[in-house]
Design a protein around this motif. Structure first.
Motif, mmCIF file in Angstrom:
data_model
loop_
_atom_site.group_PDB
_atom_site.id
_atom_site.type_symbol
_atom_site.label_atom_id
_atom_site.label_comp_id
_atom_site.label_asym_id
_atom_site.label_seq_id
_atom_site.Cartn_x
_atom_site.Cartn_y
_atom_site.Cartn_z
ATOM 1 N N LEU A 14 61.536 18.440 28.121
ATOM 2 C CA LEU A 14 61.975 18.853 29.277
ATOM 3 C C LEU A 14 63.244 19.893 28.754
ATOM 4 O O LEU A 14 64.048 19.668 28.124
ATOM 5 N N ASP A 15 63.352 20.895 29.663
ATOM 6 C CA ASP A 15 64.353 21.983 29.694
ATOM 7 C C ASP A 15 65.606 21.114 29.995
ATOM 8 O O ASP A 15 65.715 20.821 31.365
ATOM 9 N N GLU A 45 58.469 23.779 36.222
ATOM 10 C CA GLU A 45 58.156 22.899 35.084
ATOM 11 C C GLU A 45 57.677 21.767 35.738
ATOM 12 O O GLU A 45 56.668 21.197 35.014
#
Length: 409
Positions: free
Chosen positions: A9-10, A19
């Motif tokens: 995950l960013d 996302e």
């Protein structure tokens, strides 16, 4: 879970909806990696998330049900997670422990008691708009800093009797706490300082009790210690003050942004053709203030229709992915990614559901319901100075770090 197949995950959440869409394409339950390399599962679809939130086989207590808890409490790279799951409050307890803590706080946030604050909310909104109007014509105003943040901060600090230096410092500390992209050492220092400030607040209320919720909780602790430990008192204050501010800041800011970028719906709301309540509700669905909430944990192996056939092993962490679920086209249709306050979105999951539903939901809705019509009535010509503002740097929250706008009467 095969971490080679996991999605990282960013950490700054630069584009949370995109996302979430990519995760949904991989399936209803997806292996992910959180900052520091923490393994977890993301639930990407509405019905799956709703079912798992209500499933008694899913806990919020890491000490009892997370097989990586020993590592989380000792691995420096995982230090950021301790502020979310290492605390002992309603956010991180399960079963009877959760019920006991919730019963101490929930009566203060009922719809009836919240409605009694309407007059005070209106007073603060009017004052903040007066201050904005007094600024030089043509000056860019950061709606987050000058309006969206100020209102909930004023209200929650009054409710809990926070004033002076404590109030000023909490503004900065809460912003820093939400930013999980910072070095772990900074995150730990922020949590330590938050604990120190809350400890000072508890000491002040113990010495001079007031007519406020912090004094009430201190009194419960001191007169009935079996019901609330020192750690539970401190961590409960962290939760209700922090959540009472941050979630409402993002709700008001996200709604203002949505309306300023959808002028036809703004015009309808101002004309009374579109209820402000529906604007608030759709904002919560479209841009939930908390996009991804750490964490829940599998009490036992979970595999079946609720996981799309994916095995979530006992002891695994589960990220509560409100943003992904609220944009699920299987539930909200092909336009789920669009802001449309005309849709029926009252079943959104932004406040959670079941035993862990946010107790501050009525207060957040009240504040937004007062703030938004007042803002656009005072400044009907309000327009964004930056059509692409900067997102708050975290995958947890969904909101704007700043919301610069030009105001005209």
């Amino acid at each position: 879970m095969d971490q080679l197949q996991a999605v990282t995950l960013d950490p700054v959440g630069a584009d949370i909806p995109a996302e979430a869409a990519r995760l949904r394409e991989r399936g209803p339950v997806v292996g992910i990696t959180l900052p520091g390399g923490i393994p977890a599962f993301a639930v990407t679809r509405y019905e799956n998330l709703r079912t798992l939130i209500l499933d008694p086989r899913v806990s919020k207590d890491p000490r009892k049900h997370w097989d990586r808890w020993p590592e989380a409490s000792s691995n420096p790279e995982w230090g950021w997670i301790l502020g979310w799951v290492g605390v002992i409050n309603m956010l991180s307890t399960y079963g009877v422990d959760h019920s006991r803590l919730r019963k101490l706080v929930a009566p203060s946030f009922t719809h009836h008691r919240t409605e009694r604050l309407r007059g005070r909310v209106e007073e603060i909104v009017t004052r903040l708009l007066d201050e904005i109007e007094a600024r030089p014509e043509g000056e860019v105003v950061d709606l987050r800093a000058a309006f969206a943040r100020q209102l909930p901060m004023e209200i929650i600090c009054e409710l809990f009797g926070v004033s002076g230096a404590h109030k000023a410092e909490l503004v900065t500390l809460l912003d820093d706490f939400m930013d999980v992209s910072r070095p772990v050492e900074e995150a730990m220092a922020t949590l330590a300082r938050l604990y120190a400030v809350l400890g000072e607040l508890i000491g002040a209320k113990r010495a001079e009790p007031g007519d406020d919720l912090a004094s009430d909780l201190v009194s419960v602790r001191d007169t009935d210690g079996d019901r609330l430990s020192d750690d539970e008192l401190r961590d409960t204050l962290l939760l209700v003050i922090g959540a009472g501010v941050e979630t409402t800041v993002n709700l008001i800011g996200n709604a203002a942004f949505a309306l300023l970028t959808h002028p036809e719906q703004l015009a309808q709301a101002r004309a009374g053709e579109l209820p402000w309540e529906k604007v608030v509700t759709e904002t919560l669905r479209w841009a939930p203030s908390i996009a991804n909430l750490p964490m829940r944990f599998a009490v036992e192996d979970i595999q079946g229709p609720e996981t799309g056939g994916v095995l979530i092993p006992r002891g695994s962490a589960i990220l509560t992915t409100y943003a992904a679920a609220n944009h699920d086209p299987a539930h909200y249709g092909a336009t789920a990614h669009l802001f449309d306050a005309h849709r029926d979105s009252g079943d959104h999951l932004a406040f959670g559901i079941g035993a862990h539903r946010c107790i501050g939901a009525p207060l957040a809705q009240l504040e937004a319901g007062v703030a938004l019509p007042a803002l656009f009535a005072r400044f009907p010509g309000l327009r964004l100075a930056d059509p692409d503002p900067r997102q708050v740097p975290t995958f947890i929250a969904h909101g704007w770090a700043e919301l610069p706008a030009y105001r005209t009467a």
